[in-house]
Design a protein around this motif. Structure first.
Motif, mmCIF file in Angstrom:
data_model
loop_
_atom_site.group_PDB
_atom_site.id
_atom_site.type_symbol
_atom_site.label_atom_id
_atom_site.label_comp_id
_atom_site.label_asym_id
_atom_site.label_seq_id
_atom_site.Cartn_x
_atom_site.Cartn_y
_atom_site.Cartn_z
ATOM 1 N N ARG A 115 65.299 7.898 1.280
ATOM 2 C CA ARG A 115 65.613 8.707 0.092
ATOM 3 C C ARG A 115 64.523 8.541 -0.958
ATOM 4 N N ASN A 116 64.086 7.320 -1.163
ATOM 5 C CA ASN A 116 63.047 7.049 -2.150
ATOM 6 C C ASN A 116 61.734 7.737 -1.759
ATOM 7 N N ALA A 117 61.420 7.711 -0.465
ATOM 8 C CA ALA A 117 60.181 8.338 0.010
ATOM 9 C C ALA A 117 60.236 9.857 -0.140
ATOM 10 N N VAL A 118 61.384 10.441 0.176
ATOM 11 C CA VAL A 118 61.537 11.893 0.083
ATOM 12 C C VAL A 118 61.376 12.369 -1.356
ATOM 13 N N GLN A 119 61.817 11.561 -2.314
ATOM 14 C CA GLN A 119 61.805 11.966 -3.709
ATOM 15 C C GLN A 119 60.514 11.615 -4.434
ATOM 16 N N THR A 120 59.533 11.094 -3.724
ATOM 17 C CA THR A 120 58.282 10.726 -4.369
ATOM 18 C C THR A 120 57.427 11.963 -4.608
ATOM 19 N N THR A 121 56.401 11.835 -5.439
ATOM 20 C CA THR A 121 55.498 12.943 -5.727
ATOM 21 C C THR A 121 54.336 12.944 -4.735
ATOM 22 N N PRO A 122 53.641 14.091 -4.589
ATOM 23 C CA PRO A 122 52.494 14.135 -3.665
ATOM 24 C C PRO A 122 51.407 13.121 -4.025
ATOM 25 N N THR A 123 51.127 12.970 -5.326
ATOM 26 C CA THR A 123 50.082 12.024 -5.725
ATOM 27 C C THR A 123 50.496 10.591 -5.424
ATOM 28 N N GLU A 124 51.761 10.263 -5.707
ATOM 29 C CA GLU A 124 52.254 8.915 -5.433
ATOM 30 C C GLU A 124 52.213 8.631 -3.948
ATOM 31 N N ALA A 125 52.613 9.622 -3.148
ATOM 32 C CA ALA A 125 52.551 9.455 -1.696
ATOM 33 C C ALA A 125 51.109 9.326 -1.235
ATOM 34 N N GLY A 126 50.209 10.034 -1.940
ATOM 35 C CA GLY A 126 48.801 9.994 -1.568
ATOM 36 C C GLY A 126 48.187 8.614 -1.667
ATOM 37 N N HIS A 127 48.717 7.775 -2.567
ATOM 38 C CA HIS A 127 48.197 6.414 -2.682
ATOM 39 C C HIS A 127 48.473 5.600 -1.415
ATOM 40 N N LEU A 128 49.457 6.042 -0.638
ATOM 41 C CA LEU A 128 49.796 5.329 0.592
ATOM 42 C C LEU A 128 49.037 5.863 1.800
#
Length: 556
Positions: A115-128
């Motif tokens: 749930r936390n991953a789905v609700q993240t932003t593209p930029t925040e996900a991009g750091h991973l």
């Protein structure tokens, strides 16, 4: 043209075509995929198993044999025509992605993590999505998936396949059962003591938890939120202070109490707040270990033990009760959203502002909160609550959370690929985020003090959850609560009140300071903010209001 009496056309028809792809039996492929997934994408599981079973190597051997048989029994029935390749390729890619995060950060991919991953932003996900992650996906995921897609699978006729599969599955199930029974007491003790171990079996648990999340999300779409605290009303402040009473609630992000010098941390991470008249509550625990859980929980009327995500959606929260009382309530978001907490009040998404002084893409440093605050404060005409949702110390790109001026602790990790940084560099970068949060909070207090002639102001800060910085091999946050380390659940909690605000509550500040060491939690936020704003309602519980024991008179 003819050759020895045979035409070219006849020759073409009679010669078998050259096989360009290797063939493999469906069961053989199932066994290979099952064993590949079990041993190539479960590094953390096997490392922990070797550690926990070190005193009983026969039990460890039984675990290896039993799980091997279990995986083969699970994947063999999937080796059906038109099904095998898509399913096997999906499992390989999913397992490769999951193994990266499990092995690198020590996380458990449960439904709440998803749930936390789905609700993240593209930029925040991009750091991973680092070069290391991409190489890992290529080698562990894409190459094996391409091999599965390339080979030609030999399928038997239906009934023959069913019999053949059964001849493999049944013995495997027997071996699985016998392996478990042979060391049942050892398995039961270790898996009970180390409950995270079973949650790390990849890709079975991640895929199962993704399905669980999808089912829950589908069920939640038809939820109707029921009203709460519609009887809420404001009591007259003590001393009948006529000025607007303003509380700024700051929802911290990923700030752990262990790194706050206000709580005893050796480094001076709170140099500005330490000079102000704040009350720090050093023994505060969070409702969850991820934003998607903690934020709705901390604004909910339900205590952590009773809270569920569904209950949070079904019931109005603190923001609604404040609005019912006639208080002007707004939410400013500099993170990944309010998690539906602010669905019924005025909201501003600062990460959409495009202000290049603070923002890159859809992420902004928290300095933007201070920048916008002056105009809002100057417009206040009535009792108000403004909620500021920080990006705070969100990782792994800690370096992106503070400006150059706040690179005090060095050398600091300057990448989201934490494996490229030393432990010291990671902690330095994280401590710089706390240092900048200290500056933001002190700045909020300063702006309220500057307007003390026009309003009675207060600030209430509480982080949503903490963070692991490599302790015991764990990084980031989101561990299931039952196994979460203290650094992920022990959070900072700070209150500042101006002189007039304190007077309007009838609050004994000396008493508050004396009781600050008592255990506190996210359960206190709902009732404490109602108490601060002198809101009376049937849903208010004074036993959960941290200020109630120190009030000589709650107003009238």
């Amino acid at each position: 043209m003819e050759a020895k009496g045979i035409s070219v056309a006849e020759f073409s028809l009679s010669e078998p075509r050259h096989k360009t792809r290797p063939q493999i039996g469906s069961v053989t492929l199932s066994v290979l995929v099952a064993l590949y997934l079990l041993f190539a994408t479960n590094q953390t599981f096997w490392m922990k198993s070797a550690k926990y079973f070190a005193l009983d190597l026969f039990a460890l051997a039984a675990l290896i044999i039993g799980l091997s048989a279990g995986f083969i029994a699970l994947f063999t029935p999937l080796s059906q025509k038109f099904i095998a390749k898509p399913v096997f390729i999906f499992c390989i890619l999913a397992a490769a992605a999951a193994s990266w995060f499990i092995d690198r950060f020590g996380i458990v991919i449960d439904a709440e993590m998803i749930r936390n991953a789905v609700q993240t932003t593209p930029t925040e996900a991009g750091h991973l999505i680092t070069p290391g992650f991409l190489w890992h996906m290529l080698i562990v995921g894409v190459v094996p998936a391409l091999l599965v897609g390339w080979v030609e699978i030999r399928h038997r006729p239906f009934w023959s396949k069913a019999a053949h599969n059964l001849a493999v599955v049944l013995p495997c199930l027997i071996v699985f059962a016998l392996a478990g029974y042979s060391h049942f007491k050892t398995f039961a003790g270790i898996f009970r003591q180390h409950r995270e171990l079973a949650q790390m079996i990849n890709p079975i648990l991640p895929i199962g938890n993704a399905i669980k999340y999808a089912v829950r999300t589908t069920e939640e779409q038809n939820i109707v939120t029921r009203q709460l605290g519609t009887d809420a009303h404001r009591l007259t402040p003590v001393g009948r202070i006529a000025k607007p009473r303003v509380t700024i609630v700051v929802v911290g992000e990923t700030a752990r109490a262990a790194n706050f010098s206000l709580g005893g941390y050796a480094r001076a991470t709170n140099p500005e707040l330490s000079k102000l008249d704040v009350v720090y509550f050093p023994n505060t625990t969070s409702c969850g270990t991820a934003t998607a859980v903690s934020v709705p929980c901390m604004f909910s009327v339900y205590p952590r033990q009773a809270y569920t995500h569904r209950k949070g959606l079904e019931t109005e929260n603190l923001t609604d009760v404040l609005a019912h009382a006639g208080i002007n309530v707004s939410w400013w978001d500099n993170n990944t959203g309010s998690k539906q907490v602010a669905d019924r009040i005025a909201t501003v998404s600062l990460s959409d502002s495009g202000d290049t002084r603070f923002c890159t893409g859809d992420e902004c440093r928290d300095g933007i909160l201070l920048d916008r605050l002056d105009a809002w404060l100057d417009s206040v005409k009535q009792d108000s609550v403004l909620i500021l949702h920080q990006i705070g110390s969100h990782g792994p790109a800690y370096y992106a959370r503070y400006p150059e001026k706040f690179r005090v602790f060095a050398p600091d990790c300057r990448t989201g690929e934490l494996s490229e940084c030393s432990s010291e560099e990671i902690v330095n970068a994280y401590d710089n985020t706390i240092l900048f949060t200290d500056h933001v909070l002190a700045g909020i207090i300063g702006k309220l003090e500057d307007r003390s002639d026009k309003m009675a102001g207060a600030m209430f800060y509480m982080s949503d959850h903490g963070e692991s910085l490599g302790e015991n091999g764990l990084y980031l946050h989101g561990a299931p609560y039952f196994i979460a380390p203290d650094v992920q659940t022990h959070v900072p909690f700070i209150v500042w009140m101006g002189k007039d605000f304190t007077a309007s509550m009838g609050l004994d500040t000396a008493c508050l300071a004396e009781t600050a060491n008592a255990p506190r939690s996210h359960d206190n936020l709902f009732h404490s903010v109602l108490g601060m704003m002198n809101v009376a309602t049937s849903v208010y519980d004074p036993s959960l209001d941290v200020f109630a024991p120190c009030r000589s008179n709650r107003a009238s």
